[in-house]
Design a protein around this motif. Sequence first.
Motif, PDB file in Angstrom:
ATOM      1  N   LEU A 270       0.832  -1.208   0.000  1.00 40.93           N
ATOM      2  CA  LEU A 270       0.000   0.000   0.000  1.00 40.93           C
ATOM      3  C   LEU A 270       0.865   1.255   0.000  1.00 40.93           C
ATOM      4  O   LEU A 270       0.554   2.231  -0.693  1.00 40.93           O
ATOM      5  CB  LEU A 270      -0.923   0.002   1.219  1.00 40.93           C
ATOM      6  N   LYS A 271       1.948   1.225   0.767  1.00 38.83           N
ATOM      7  CA  LYS A 271       2.857   2.370   0.815  1.00 38.83           C
ATOM      8  C   LYS A 271       3.399   2.690  -0.569  1.00 38.83           C
ATOM      9  O   LYS A 271       3.410   3.851  -1.000  1.00 38.83           O
ATOM     10  CB  LYS A 271       4.012   2.074   1.779  1.00 38.83           C
ATOM     11  N   ASN A 272       3.836   1.665  -1.291  1.00 29.94           N
ATOM     12  CA  ASN A 272       4.374   1.876  -2.642  1.00 29.94           C
ATOM     13  C   ASN A 272       3.304   2.361  -3.613  1.00 29.94           C
ATOM     14  O   ASN A 272       3.557   3.218  -4.464  1.00 29.94           O
ATOM     15  CB  ASN A 272       5.004   0.581  -3.170  1.00 29.94           C
ATOM     16  N   THR A 273       2.085   1.832  -3.461  1.00 26.39           N
ATOM     17  CA  THR A 273       0.982   2.264  -4.320  1.00 26.39           C
ATOM     18  C   THR A 273       0.625   3.721  -4.050  1.00 26.39           C
ATOM     19  O   THR A 273       0.398   4.508  -4.982  1.00 26.39           O
ATOM     20  CB  THR A 273      -0.257   1.379  -4.091  1.00 26.39           C
ATOM     21  N   LEU A 274       0.597   4.112  -2.771  1.00 25.05           N
ATOM     22  CA  LEU A 274       0.259   5.490  -2.417  1.00 25.05           C
ATOM     23  C   LEU A 274       1.322   6.475  -2.889  1.00 25.05           C
ATOM     24  O   LEU A 274       1.008   7.634  -3.197  1.00 25.05           O
ATOM     25  CB  LEU A 274       0.065   5.613  -0.902  1.00 25.05           C
TER      26      LEU A 274
END
Length: 218
Positions: A31-35
């Motif tokens: 999720l961090k990378n997607t955000l």
Amino acid sequence: MSKYQVVDEQNKILKREIENEANFRRLKHDLKNTLLQVDMNIKSGDTNLAIAQIENIVGQKLDNPTYLSGLTEIDYLLSMKIQKMEQLNIKHKISLQIPKDLNIKEISIDLSAIIGNLIDNAIEAVERLGDVDSPIIIKLIYRDEKIYVYTENPSEKLEEDFSKDFIKSSKSNRFGVGIKSIKLRLEKLKGFYNFKYEDGSFKVLIIVPCKLQKPKSS
């Protein structure tokens, strides 16, 4: 139950907790990378792509929120959950008694996660039961500088010890993780929770301290 069976059951619970923690860390990393990609697209002006990426994360189309309470943060979340319940033909009743000038900006992420988890758990419980007449009940009330959140939903019989940090569930791993997430966030907010199964329903009461926004002095 013999002491060996108790130990075996405890080991199974511990194993499931470790697996859930590992899955949580992996999802948080993803999720961090997607955000970061979403943030880049917003800053570069490609808002349509950013919205599409967010819709992919939440798993549904983001429509304009319905005016419900007057608080954007609450209305946006509830609008998405209502849309999901209507798509699944799940009956629901929502009661809101929240002042428009309530300042929840500092707690909006945690509060949204708590309410979202409660409603997601309720939806999953009703889906497991199939066709039921009783609705999911959602109440948000502000009183004495506290937000009271109450949810009630039809449920299969639960014999869990809700005082434990990890809730074992043979039907849904997400249920256990969701309850734990709620507890952690309420600990952070110095709030209160009560979970109980009673008469065919799963009932939850959440209390979160929150002061009214003081009017600016002229």
